[in-house]
Motif scaffolding. Structure first.
Motif, mmCIF file in Angstrom:
data_model
loop_
_atom_site.group_PDB
_atom_site.id
_atom_site.type_symbol
_atom_site.label_atom_id
_atom_site.label_comp_id
_atom_site.label_asym_id
_atom_site.label_seq_id
_atom_site.Cartn_x
_atom_site.Cartn_y
_atom_site.Cartn_z
ATOM 1 N N LEU A 203 0.625 -1.064 -0.044
ATOM 2 C CA LEU A 203 -0.023 -0.275 -0.234
ATOM 3 C C LEU A 203 0.747 1.308 -0.093
ATOM 4 O O LEU A 203 0.637 2.200 -0.464
ATOM 5 N N HIS A 204 2.053 0.958 0.828
ATOM 6 C CA HIS A 204 2.457 2.323 0.557
ATOM 7 C C HIS A 204 3.559 1.964 0.332
ATOM 8 O O HIS A 204 5.086 3.095 0.266
ATOM 9 N N GLU A 205 4.126 1.676 -1.162
ATOM 10 C CA GLU A 205 5.139 1.573 -1.644
ATOM 11 C C GLU A 205 5.160 2.994 -2.046
ATOM 12 O O GLU A 205 4.821 3.704 -2.705
ATOM 13 N N GLU A 206 6.676 3.600 -2.289
ATOM 14 C CA GLU A 206 7.310 4.561 -2.521
ATOM 15 C C GLU A 206 9.349 4.654 -3.054
ATOM 16 O O GLU A 206 9.959 4.078 -2.755
ATOM 17 N N THR A 207 8.985 5.012 -4.215
ATOM 18 C CA THR A 207 10.701 5.354 -4.687
ATOM 19 C C THR A 207 11.008 6.827 -4.382
ATOM 20 O O THR A 207 10.075 7.407 -5.453
ATOM 21 N N ALA A 208 12.167 6.758 -4.385
ATOM 22 C CA ALA A 208 13.282 7.734 -4.887
ATOM 23 C C ALA A 208 14.184 8.259 -5.297
ATOM 24 O O ALA A 208 15.101 6.964 -4.647
ATOM 25 N N ALA A 209 14.863 8.742 -6.110
ATOM 26 C CA ALA A 209 16.557 9.053 -6.132
ATOM 27 C C ALA A 209 17.420 10.206 -6.011
ATOM 28 O O ALA A 209 16.407 10.885 -5.783
ATOM 29 N N MET A 210 18.204 9.948 -5.000
ATOM 30 C CA MET A 210 19.307 11.110 -4.941
ATOM 31 C C MET A 210 19.881 11.039 -4.454
ATOM 32 O O MET A 210 20.859 10.152 -4.896
ATOM 33 N N PRO A 211 21.436 11.928 -4.461
ATOM 34 C CA PRO A 211 21.932 12.476 -4.178
ATOM 35 C C PRO A 211 22.006 11.705 -2.999
ATOM 36 O O PRO A 211 21.268 12.422 -2.039
ATOM 37 N N LEU A 212 23.397 11.084 -2.348
ATOM 38 C CA LEU A 212 22.895 10.942 -0.767
ATOM 39 C C LEU A 212 23.415 11.914 0.270
ATOM 40 O O LEU A 212 22.998 11.859 1.398
ATOM 41 N N ALA A 213 23.665 12.979 -0.410
ATOM 42 C CA ALA A 213 23.819 14.312 0.363
ATOM 43 C C ALA A 213 22.470 14.569 1.005
ATOM 44 O O ALA A 213 22.385 15.276 1.839
ATOM 45 N N ARG A 214 20.929 14.180 0.063
ATOM 46 C CA ARG A 214 20.183 14.539 0.662
ATOM 47 C C ARG A 214 19.321 13.525 1.490
ATOM 48 O O ARG A 214 18.068 14.170 1.224
ATOM 49 N N ALA A 215 19.553 12.357 1.038
ATOM 50 C CA ALA A 215 18.668 11.277 2.444
ATOM 51 C C ALA A 215 18.157 11.378 3.381
ATOM 52 O O ALA A 215 17.483 10.818 3.224
ATOM 53 N N GLY A 216 19.375 12.092 4.015
ATOM 54 C CA GLY A 216 19.124 11.872 5.293
ATOM 55 C C GLY A 216 17.630 13.293 5.670
ATOM 56 O O GLY A 216 17.084 12.867 6.499
ATOM 57 N N ALA A 217 17.551 13.855 4.913
ATOM 58 C CA ALA A 217 16.620 15.550 3.956
ATOM 59 C C ALA A 217 15.799 13.962 4.065
ATOM 60 O O ALA A 217 14.049 15.054 4.192
ATOM 61 N N TRP A 218 15.686 13.265 3.040
ATOM 62 C CA TRP A 218 14.508 12.790 2.586
ATOM 63 C C TRP A 218 13.298 11.966 3.727
ATOM 64 O O TRP A 218 12.621 12.236 3.872
ATOM 65 N N PHE A 219 14.444 11.270 4.587
ATOM 66 C CA PHE A 219 13.589 10.729 5.782
ATOM 67 C C PHE A 219 13.442 11.598 6.704
ATOM 68 O O PHE A 219 11.636 11.468 7.172
ATOM 69 N N ALA A 220 14.318 12.511 6.922
ATOM 70 C CA ALA A 220 13.363 13.402 7.763
ATOM 71 C C ALA A 220 12.153 14.271 7.825
ATOM 72 O O ALA A 220 11.576 14.881 8.363
#
Ligand code: SAM
Length: 287
Positions: A203-220
Motif C-alpha cells: 500500500l505505501h510503496e515509495e521509490t526515490a532517487a537522489m544524491p546521498l547528501a539529500r537522503a537524510g533530509a528525505w527521511f526527515a
C-alpha cells in the motif's frame, strides 16, 4: 519445453524453490500455486506465517516442515529422506525468493549433492523489483544484501566497497536504515546517487532517487519514510583513470622540463600509469 510448464511436478522426486509475494498476493504465480498444492511436503521458514498464504490460495499442505536459519542442516537431512522415498518437496520463505538473504542455499547444495533435481519456480524478489525501477544499474550490479548490524562492522564493510564500479544492492531493516544511509554518505561521498525503494508492491510503496547528501533530509521530511521494508541501491564508483597521486607528481616534474609527449611517455614508463590518463592530465596541467 520444461515439463513443469504444463504439469506442476517433474517426473522424478525433486525440490522446488518457490518464490512467494513480497506484499501483493496477486504477484503469486499460478504455477507457484499449483506446485505448492501438488507437492508432498512444503518446507517453510515460518510455518505459521506461510499458512496464511496457503489459506489465501486454498492450498492444503499434506505436510509442513520448518526450515529456518537455525535448523537448515538438520531439516535438509529430513528433506533428503523425503526425496529418497520418492516425494516432491517445495521450499518457501516468508516473502520473495528463497536463498536470497533467506534460508535455502545450504539445503539446495545438499539436495543437489545427494543427486536430486532442484527446480526454481521464479517470482518476486525485492532486489530485482527495486533494480527494475532504479535506472542506475545499466553497467551491472552487485548484490550485497544485509550489512552487519553493528555500526563499526557496517562501516568497515562499506569501506571495502568504496571502489566498487557496479551498482550495489543492499537490504536494510527500518530501525537501521537512516544510520546506514548516513554511513554511506560519509564513506561513498555526498554526490553518489542512491535509489531508495520502500514497501514494494504494498500500500505505501515509495521509490526515490537522489544524491546521498539529500537522503537524510528525505527521511526527515516524513517520519513514515523510515517505516517498512527497504532496498537501497547505490551507484557504483566512477571509473578511475588509473593515475594516482605519485604518477601525477612525476608527470608534473617532467612537464616542467620536457615537451608534453615525452613527459607523458616517461611518466608512463616510470610509474606504470596508463598513457591515456596521463595524457589527459598533462593537457589539463599545460592549460
Ligand atoms: N528473499 C527475499 C527476496 O527475495 O527479496 C528477501 C528476504 S530478506 C529476509 C528481507 C528483506 O528484503 C527486507 O528486510 C527488505 O530489505 C527486503 N524486502 C522484502 N520485501 C520488501 C518490500 N516489499 N519492499 C522493499 N524491500 C523489501
Amino acid at each position: 519445453m520444461n515439463e513443469s510448464i504444463v504439469s506442476p511436478l517433474l517426473d522424478m522426486p525433486s525440490l522446488y524453490v518457490v518464490a512467494t509475494p513480497l506484499g501483493n498476493l496477486r504477484d503469486f504465480s499460478p504455477r507457484a500455486r499449483d506446485t505448492l498444492a501438488a507437492v508432498d511436503v512444503i518446507a517453510a521458514e515460518d510455518t505459521r506465517h506461510s499458512q496464511r498464504l496457503l489459506n489465501a490460495f486454498d492450498i492444503h499442505a499434506r505436510r509442513l516442515l520448518a526450515l529456518h536459519r537455525h535448523n537448515e542442516q538438520q531439516a535438509a537431512g529430513q528433506i533428503i529422506e523425503c526425496l529418497a522415498q520418492g516425494q516432491h518437496v517445495a521450499l518457501i520463505t516468508d516473502a520473495g525468493t528463497p536463498a536470497i538473504s533467506d534460508p535455502g542455499a545450504r539445503l539446495v547444495a545438499r539436495v543437489r549433492e545427494a543427486g536430486y533435481t532442484v527446480s526454481p519456480v521464479p517470482g518476486a524478489c525485492a532486489a530485482v523489483a527495486a533494480l527494475s525501477v532504479a535506472g542506475i544499474a545499466e553497467g551491472g550490479f552487485r548484490f550485497i544484501g544485509f550489512l552487519p548490524a553493528k555500526t563499526q562492522s557496517r562501516r568497515s564493510a562499506l569501506m571495502t566497497l568504496i571502489n566498487e564500479r557496479d551498482a550495489m544492492v543492499f537490504y536494510e531493516a527500518p530501525h537501521r536504515v537512516e544510520a546506514c544511509v548516513a554511513d554511506m554518505t560519509e564513506i561513498f561521498g555526498e554526490v553518489r546517487e542512491i535509489f531508495i525503494a520502500r514497501e514494494l508492491s504494498k500500500l505505501h510503496e515509495e521509490t526515490a532517487a537522489m544524491p546521498l547528501a539529500r537522503a537524510g533530509a528525505w527521511f526527515a521530511a516524513d517520519a513514515n519514510r523510515a517505516r517498512g521494508e527497504f532496498v537501497l541501491i547505490v551507484r557504483g564508483a566512477d571509473a578511475p583513470d588509473g593515475v594516482d597521486a605519485n604518477a601525477l607528481r612525476v608527470l608534473g616534474l617532467l612537464l616542467d622540463e620536457l615537451p608534453l609527449k615525452t613527459a607523458v611517455c616517461l611518466a608512463a614508463e616510470i610509474t606504470g600509469a596508463p598513457r591515456k590518463g596521463l595524457y589527459a592530465h598533462a593537457l589539463e596541467q599545460r592549460r
